[in-house]
Write a protein that holds these residues in place. Structure first.
Motif, PDB file in Angstrom:
ATOM      1  N   VAL A   4      36.805  37.188  34.497  1.00 21.69           N
ATOM      2  CA  VAL A   4      37.780  38.242  34.791  1.00 21.69           C
ATOM      3  C   VAL A   4      38.212  38.238  36.248  1.00 21.69           C
ATOM      4  CG1 VAL A   4      37.131  39.770  32.886  1.00 21.69           C
ATOM      5  CG2 VAL A   4      35.989  40.014  35.080  1.00 21.69           C
ATOM      6  N   VAL A   5      37.326  37.860  37.147  1.00 20.24           N
ATOM      7  CA  VAL A   5      37.662  37.869  38.572  1.00 20.24           C
ATOM      8  C   VAL A   5      38.719  36.807  38.878  1.00 20.24           C
ATOM      9  CG1 VAL A   5      36.774  37.544  40.905  1.00 20.24           C
ATOM     10  CG2 VAL A   5      35.451  38.861  39.246  1.00 20.24           C
ATOM     11  N   SER A   6      38.539  35.605  38.351  1.00 19.06           N
ATOM     12  CA  SER A   6      39.523  34.537  38.582  1.00 19.06           C
ATOM     13  C   SER A   6      40.864  34.875  37.943  1.00 19.06           C
ATOM     14  CB  SER A   6      39.012  33.205  38.031  1.00 19.06           C
ATOM     15  OG  SER A   6      37.907  32.774  38.772  1.00 19.06           O
ATOM     16  N   LEU A   7      40.834  35.432  36.743  1.00 18.69           N
ATOM     17  CA  LEU A   7      42.080  35.817  36.076  1.00 18.69           C
ATOM     18  C   LEU A   7      42.800  36.900  36.871  1.00 18.69           C
ATOM     19  CD1 LEU A   7      44.047  35.569  33.721  1.00 18.69           C
ATOM     20  CD2 LEU A   7      42.633  37.248  32.484  1.00 18.69           C
ATOM     21  N   PHE A   8      42.055  37.896  37.356  1.00 19.52           N
ATOM     22  CA  PHE A   8      42.648  38.943  38.183  1.00 19.52           C
ATOM     23  C   PHE A   8      43.316  38.344  39.412  1.00 19.52           C
ATOM     24  CE2 PHE A   8      42.227  41.881  41.790  1.00 19.52           C
ATOM     25  CZ  PHE A   8      42.977  42.948  41.324  1.00 19.52           C
ATOM     26  N   ALA A   9      42.611  37.457  40.108  1.00 19.32           N
ATOM     27  CA  ALA A   9      43.154  36.831  41.319  1.00 19.32           C
ATOM     28  C   ALA A   9      44.433  36.055  40.996  1.00 19.32           C
ATOM     29  CB  ALA A   9      42.111  35.909  41.946  1.00 19.32           C
TER      30      ALA A   9
END
Length: 193
Positions: free
Chosen positions: A38-43
């Motif tokens: 989720v962190v990479s997708l958010f970024a």
């Protein structure tokens, strides 16, 4: 009898013998599986929305925020912001402010959206809407996969501001213009371990 009365009578007749028991509606029955990271997708989504993204550790937060502010001189920093930046707290004259720095309540991975509920470190709602530059700090542990997970975390009685990229409109001759209804520049600082 009018056509309207005939239709309503037919509906009433059809419903007379209908089962009136409440049917449970399963939530999430159309939900997509959560993304693996989720962190990479958010970024990725934040950048897709034309916002600038910086990543840092908690120890580097003050330096990273100062770098994101660039040459901004009159910076609003709400009470309870996690680091001391030496800015003005909740100024009355928002038009004279170059930038604002806030935290976020939650970040949404699938949409790259920041949600402010105007709690600690976020200030009143107008702070994130008037200055030309908004630097928003969100921690990796505040990022959720989608909107349903974000809504579940938010208090419906608090004011909310949902931000997906810098303010933009394409109303005039379908040309994209940024900064008309809010900050022209959005810089997201993602704080990880």
């Amino acid at each position: 009898m009018s056509a309207r009365d005939e239709i309503l009578a037919a509906v009433r007749g059809a419903l007379r013998d209908a089962d009136r028991a409440e049917a449970p509606v399963p939530r999430g029955y159309r939900g997509a599986p959560p993304p693996a990271d989720v962190v990479s997708l958010f970024a990725e989504r934040v950048v897709d929305y034309r916002a600038t993204l910086s990543r840092c550790t908690p120890a580097d937060l003050a330096r990273t925020v100062r770098a994101a502010l660039g040459s901004a001189e009159n910076v609003l920093v709400p009470e309870s912001f996690p680091v001391d930046l030496g800015g003005v707290a909740d100024a009355d004259d928002l038009d004279s402010c170059d930038a604002v720095v806030t935290t976020a309540a939650v970040g949404i991975a699938r949409t790259g959206t920041l949600v402010l509920d105007h709690g600690p470190g976020q200030g009143r709602r107008a702070l994130s809407l008037v200055p030309d530059v908004h630097v928003c700090v969100v921690r990796e542990d505040q990022i959720v996969p989608g909107v349903p997970e974000a809504v579940a975390l938010l208090d419906p009685d608090r004011p909310q501001t949902w931000i997906s990229g810098p303010s933009a409109t394409s109303d005039i001759e379908l040309n994209r213009v940024e900064g008309v209804h809010g900050p022209r520049t959005l810089h997201v600082v993602l704080v990880g371990p």
